[in-house]
Scaffold this motif. Structure first.
Motif, PDB file in Angstrom:
ATOM      1  N   ASN B 110       6.022 -53.207  50.336  1.00 48.63           N
ATOM      2  CA  ASN B 110       6.890 -54.910  50.415  1.00 48.63           C
ATOM      3  C   ASN B 110       7.617 -53.346  49.787  1.00 48.63           C
ATOM      4  O   ASN B 110       9.348 -53.487  49.992  1.00 48.63           O
ATOM      5  CB  ASN B 110       6.994 -55.161  50.102  1.00 48.63           C
ATOM      6  CG  ASN B 110       6.370 -56.392  51.306  1.00 48.63           C
ATOM      7  OD1 ASN B 110       6.370 -56.066  52.745  1.00 48.63           O
ATOM      8  ND2 ASN B 110       4.792 -57.474  50.945  1.00 48.63           N
ATOM      9  N   MET B 113       9.418 -50.232  50.939  1.00 46.15           N
ATOM     10  CA  MET B 113       9.856 -50.366  51.699  1.00 46.15           C
ATOM     11  C   MET B 113      11.277 -50.895  51.564  1.00 46.15           C
ATOM     12  O   MET B 113      11.662 -49.845  52.238  1.00 46.15           O
ATOM     13  CB  MET B 113       9.264 -51.158  53.055  1.00 46.15           C
ATOM     14  CG  MET B 113       7.941 -51.342  53.865  1.00 46.15           C
ATOM     15  SD  MET B 113       8.606 -51.091  55.555  1.00 46.15           S
ATOM     16  CE  MET B 113       9.962 -50.611  55.553  1.00 46.15           C
ATOM     17  N   LEU B 114      11.925 -51.502  50.843  1.00 43.68           N
ATOM     18  CA  LEU B 114      13.392 -52.396  50.666  1.00 43.68           C
ATOM     19  C   LEU B 114      13.418 -51.586  50.131  1.00 43.68           C
ATOM     20  O   LEU B 114      14.734 -52.043  49.759  1.00 43.68           O
ATOM     21  CB  LEU B 114      12.722 -53.655  50.446  1.00 43.68           C
ATOM     22  CG  LEU B 114      12.143 -54.559  51.286  1.00 43.68           C
ATOM     23  CD1 LEU B 114      12.247 -56.179  50.787  1.00 43.68           C
ATOM     24  CD2 LEU B 114      13.201 -54.432  52.631  1.00 43.68           C
ATOM     25  N   ALA B 115      13.152 -50.790  49.188  1.00 42.49           N
ATOM     26  CA  ALA B 115      13.991 -49.842  47.878  1.00 42.49           C
ATOM     27  C   ALA B 115      15.020 -48.616  48.303  1.00 42.49           C
ATOM     28  O   ALA B 115      15.364 -48.435  47.507  1.00 42.49           O
ATOM     29  CB  ALA B 115      13.194 -49.211  46.470  1.00 42.49           C
TER      30      ALA B 115
END
Lengths: 342, 342
Positions: B110, B113-115
């Motif tokens: 997660n 993915m978001l970084a």
DNA sequence: AAATACTACGAAAACGGTTTCGTGTTGATA
DNA sequence: TATCAACACGAAACCGTTTTCGTAGTATTT
């Protein structure tokens, strides 16, 4: 603090063009093995990851889906959310979660914020206010823009789109039937004000069952409570004026609360009064006695909503057929516990 | 189905340049009133909204924050989430919500993915597995990239960043003190395995209180339950072998569950055994008797976490001072209900 | 030896904005 | 009348990718 590395920087460093780098990293046949190896090694060394925003902008797809729920401190919505998250995760989508707080305005603001490129589609349960005011222009606009939308649980007939819900009417019917099978005669319904789609359906099921099984329909046995703030005195009043031996509640909180109040009066549950609630959340399970409850299968509902949405999103990429919408009905079932007689 | 209109289309339609349209819509002094009026009217007519992705890409800021929680069907986390959402919303930030499912791997996935451009910062409560394995490289990497991170509730000393938590040790201490003030002598602690930061702190408070008030410390009175699956037989075993008159539980579920089991044995709560739990969720409130509970003020915790994070994000835009990190402690308090004697 | 076909790469447009820096046209000033 | 500001606007770079198309250079064919 090292900023993230970009294609451009790799290109400059390795004295090749940006396109070469991009292709090399995608293992394109256009690029020689030598160059590919060099570029890949360099990229790995510097932990290169493509920038999501750039890709989204390019593809016009974000791989984000917007989920707007009325309230998140609420077992049912949370469970649905969990289902949505689970399915989406597995299919590479992220969830942008918004809470409408049962307010139409917040629902609109949230949707508008996200509709400008932030998400590929929406999953939504209507806020109380939205249902009360019957205002759906914001939804129409979203659909007009070609953004897919899936409604769940709190839905409306006024909008044509994909929907997921349970068989509310039938579920309520079966709840009442269970009471009748157990020999109950004075069956009350405790529900919200009329504007909720689910409450209307559940009430219809209640009425249908009484009718079908030949019990008198006494309007005084239907108590409509304001949704937001639980009105204890109304409940107490109800139970001291009405003679009831079974109560169907349209949600868990109502049921637990009523059950507690009734027990405080010294009335025995389930011997003197039986209870059935909806939602089958954590309260039902741990109540004393356990609350017989109609399971809404929130997790499955969430998964299905996500599946429908992602299906639509990825279909939109293909040929532009004329839109067809589905309404998926999830069959609920009764979880029996101590608040009814077996 | 009308696609969203862009600056380019407006420009073409009105036969001006894209820059002119952009400036006009921002009410720039560079553009004549006439032109501005014309452009604004046109934009309004066609419901122009700037594309969030394009703006984010340009600004290198998304106005999104990533929230990663171990489990969302959990009153406390949900409440914190609500607080985060509330504060963020008011400050123009959206929440991308991920569930780590108590798994280190999902936590890592997660975050990665978001970084890559999807969020400006993270708010996170460590997953069980992460705490168990003491693996924090993924957090270090995030911080290394200059992405702000706020840890809440489940934190670790190994990572330097902003944190929000309650005074767990003191809270447990006060809980035990309350038992002692009520004349209890055999005070048990029911907790999780050791790897949770909060459980360790709460256990420390428990021990400190016994020590300070001169009660014997009996290790057999500490029951450590596996976190994930509630082990009923272990609980039953515990209560049939140990003689206790008060139980402090590190979470609500443990407390409610134990209270129910004990009551099933015919033991009276609170007369024979008192209970205090942590979290003060919905179960505590509706239990029978109500569960005395230590309120963790999740909503405030969420608001504060969001405030700290957004503060950091927006500071980073200004001068690059050397980083300073804060740890905010929220004072908990005991909510008294029927499971303890007043 | 000329025509053709690969190979391996780069230039440039595109996604949808913002922003800096010109620049052509006015009207005022010296 | 030459000079200069002010005004109103456009060109182009940029954010970080992807992708189409063009093209040197080499290898193959006739």
């Amino acid at each position: 603090m090292k900023r993230k590395i970009t294609l451009k920087q790799i290109a400059r460093e390795l004295e090749v063009s940006i396109s070469t780098v991009s292709k090399a990293l995608k293992d394109s046949a256009e690029i020689s093995e030598d160059t590919k190896q060099k570029i890949k090694a360099f990229a790995k060394l510097y932990h290169y990851r493509p920038n999501n925003l750039a890709i989204s902008l390019k593809n016009r797809r974000t791989k984000n889906i917007g989920v707007i729920i009325p309230d998140i401190v609420h077992y049912f919505f949370t469970t649905v959310f969990r289902g949505i998250e689970h399915y989406s995760q597995e299919h590479g989508y992220n969830i942008i979660a918004c809470v409408s707080d049962e307010s139409l305005e917040k629902e609109i603001i949230n949707m508008e914020m996200l509709a400008n490129g932030s998400v590929d589609g929406f999953i939504l349960a209507l806020s109380a206010e939205t249902q009360k005011k019957n205002e759906f222009d914001h939804l129409r606009e979203i659909l007009d823009q070609g953004i897919p939308l899936v409604l769940f649980d709190r839905v409306t007939d006024e909008i044509e789109c994909d929907k997921v819900m349970i068989n509310d009417q039938e579920a309520a019917f079966l709840g009442v039937k269970k009471f009748i099978d157990n020999g109950r005669k004075k069956i009350a319904l405790i529900t919200t004000e009329d504007y909720f789609s689910v409450s209307r359906d559940r009430e219809a099921g209640y009425r249908q069952a009484l009718l079908q099984f030949g019990l008198p329909l006494d309007e005084d046995l239907i108590l409509k409570l304001p949704f937001m703030a639980l009105d204890e005195s109304a409940i107490n009043m109800f139970f001291s004026t009405q003679e009831v031996d079974a109560v169907l509640c349209v949600n868990e909180i109502f049921a637990i609360h009523c059950m507690n109040l009734v027990q405080q009066k010294g009335i025995k549950v389930p011997e003197e009064i039986s209870f059935i609630g909806f939602t089958d959340g954590i309260l039902s399970k741990y109540a004393n006695p356990g609350l017989t409850s109609i399971a809404q299968h929130g997790f499955r509902m969430g998964e299905i909503a996500a599946k429908m949405l992602i299906g639509k999103i990825e279909d939109d990429l293909g040929e532009e057929e004329e839109e067809t919408y589905h309404t998926e009905i999830i069959r609920s079932n009764i979880i029996e516990r101590g608040s009814t007689i077996n």
